[in-house]
Motif scaffolding. Structure first.
Motif, short mmCIF file in Angstrom:
data_model
loop_
_atom_site.label_atom_id
_atom_site.label_comp_id
_atom_site.label_asym_id
_atom_site.label_seq_id
_atom_site.Cartn_x
_atom_site.Cartn_y
_atom_site.Cartn_z
N ARG A 36 0.84 -1.20 0.00
CA ARG A 36 0.00 0.00 0.00
C ARG A 36 0.88 1.25 0.00
O ARG A 36 0.37 2.35 0.08
CB ARG A 36 -0.92 0.02 1.22
N ASP A 37 2.20 1.06 -0.07
CA ASP A 37 3.13 2.18 -0.10
C ASP A 37 3.01 2.90 -1.44
O ASP A 37 3.19 2.29 -2.49
CB ASP A 37 4.57 1.67 0.10
N THR A 38 2.69 4.18 -1.40
CA THR A 38 2.42 4.93 -2.62
C THR A 38 3.59 4.91 -3.59
O THR A 38 3.41 4.71 -4.79
CB THR A 38 2.04 6.39 -2.28
N LEU A 66 -7.14 5.61 -6.78
CA LEU A 66 -6.56 5.13 -5.52
C LEU A 66 -6.47 6.24 -4.47
O LEU A 66 -5.89 6.04 -3.41
CB LEU A 66 -5.17 4.54 -5.78
N GLY A 67 -6.97 7.43 -4.83
CA GLY A 67 -6.98 8.54 -3.88
C GLY A 67 -5.72 9.38 -3.87
O GLY A 67 -5.49 10.14 -2.93
N THR A 127 2.82 13.65 -8.73
CA THR A 127 1.92 13.21 -7.67
C THR A 127 2.24 14.01 -6.42
O THR A 127 3.40 14.38 -6.19
CB THR A 127 2.07 11.71 -7.36
N TYR A 128 1.22 14.26 -5.63
CA TYR A 128 1.45 14.96 -4.37
C TYR A 128 1.64 13.92 -3.28
O TYR A 128 0.75 13.14 -2.97
CB TYR A 128 0.29 15.90 -4.01
N LEU A 129 2.85 13.91 -2.72
CA LEU A 129 3.18 12.99 -1.63
C LEU A 129 3.41 13.80 -0.36
O LEU A 129 4.28 14.67 -0.34
CB LEU A 129 4.43 12.18 -1.99
N PRO A 130 2.62 13.55 0.67
CA PRO A 130 2.78 14.31 1.92
C PRO A 130 4.22 14.26 2.42
O PRO A 130 4.85 13.21 2.44
CB PRO A 130 1.83 13.58 2.89
N GLY A 131 4.74 15.41 2.75
CA GLY A 131 6.11 15.52 3.22
C GLY A 131 7.11 15.76 2.10
O GLY A 131 8.19 16.29 2.33
#
Length: 158
Positions: free
Chosen positions: A26-28, A81-82, A117-121
């Motif tokens: 589930r790791d983006t 997938l959000g 893609t927007y990845l938090p952090g």
């Protein structure tokens, strides 16, 4: 806005393809890498002079397309997938072209498309499914970052 799906998927084919990458993780970032691996290994890259972008379902069905088709496929799959994504158009630099050698990168020396893609952090992180590249310094000039490739054709750069 960047998570909202744009294309229809009435039979869930695109959603099923996207969800198939969640089998092992589930790791983006891992999902993104596996999706790019699948495109690289099972799809045929084609150049196309005609304007426009294939629908993600067309790209899946044909198992081929251009850089803009691959980027659009990944964007719409990841949105299912959000994951927030945007379409990017710009230029790809290949140092081999400086020496007069043949380019080893699809889309080098011409306009090219990829996604972010927007990845938090981490913020907006570029992914190039055509060349299986992530966080690359060779994507030298971003002309536009948009919600859909159609926004580029309509002249929207917001």
């Amino acid at each position: 806005m960047y998570k909202r799906q744009h294309t229809e998927d009435p039979e869930g084919v695109l959603a099923a393809w996207a969800n198939s990458f969640l089998d092992r993780s589930r790791d983006t970032r891992e999902v993104l890498a596996r999706m790019m691996d699948d495109i690289q290994s099972r799809f045929a890259y084609q150049t196309r002079e005609a304007e426009g972008t294939q629908s993600p379902l067309e790209t899946l069905n044909l198992k081929g397309g251009t850089c803009r088709d691959y980027a659009w496929l990944m964007i719409e799959a990841l949105r299912r997938l959000g994951v927030a994504c945007r379409f990017v158009s710009g230029y790809l630099y290949d140092p081999a072209l400086d020496d007069g050698a043949a380019s080893g990168l699809a889309g080098a020396g011409a306009t090219h498309a990829w996604l972010q893609t927007y990845l938090p952090g981490a913020g907006w992180v570029p992914y190039d499914p055509t060349n299986q590249l992530t966080l690359s310094l060779i994507h030298i000039c971003t002309l536009a970052s948009l919600r859909t490739p159609g926004d580029l054709i309509q002249g929207y750069c917001g």
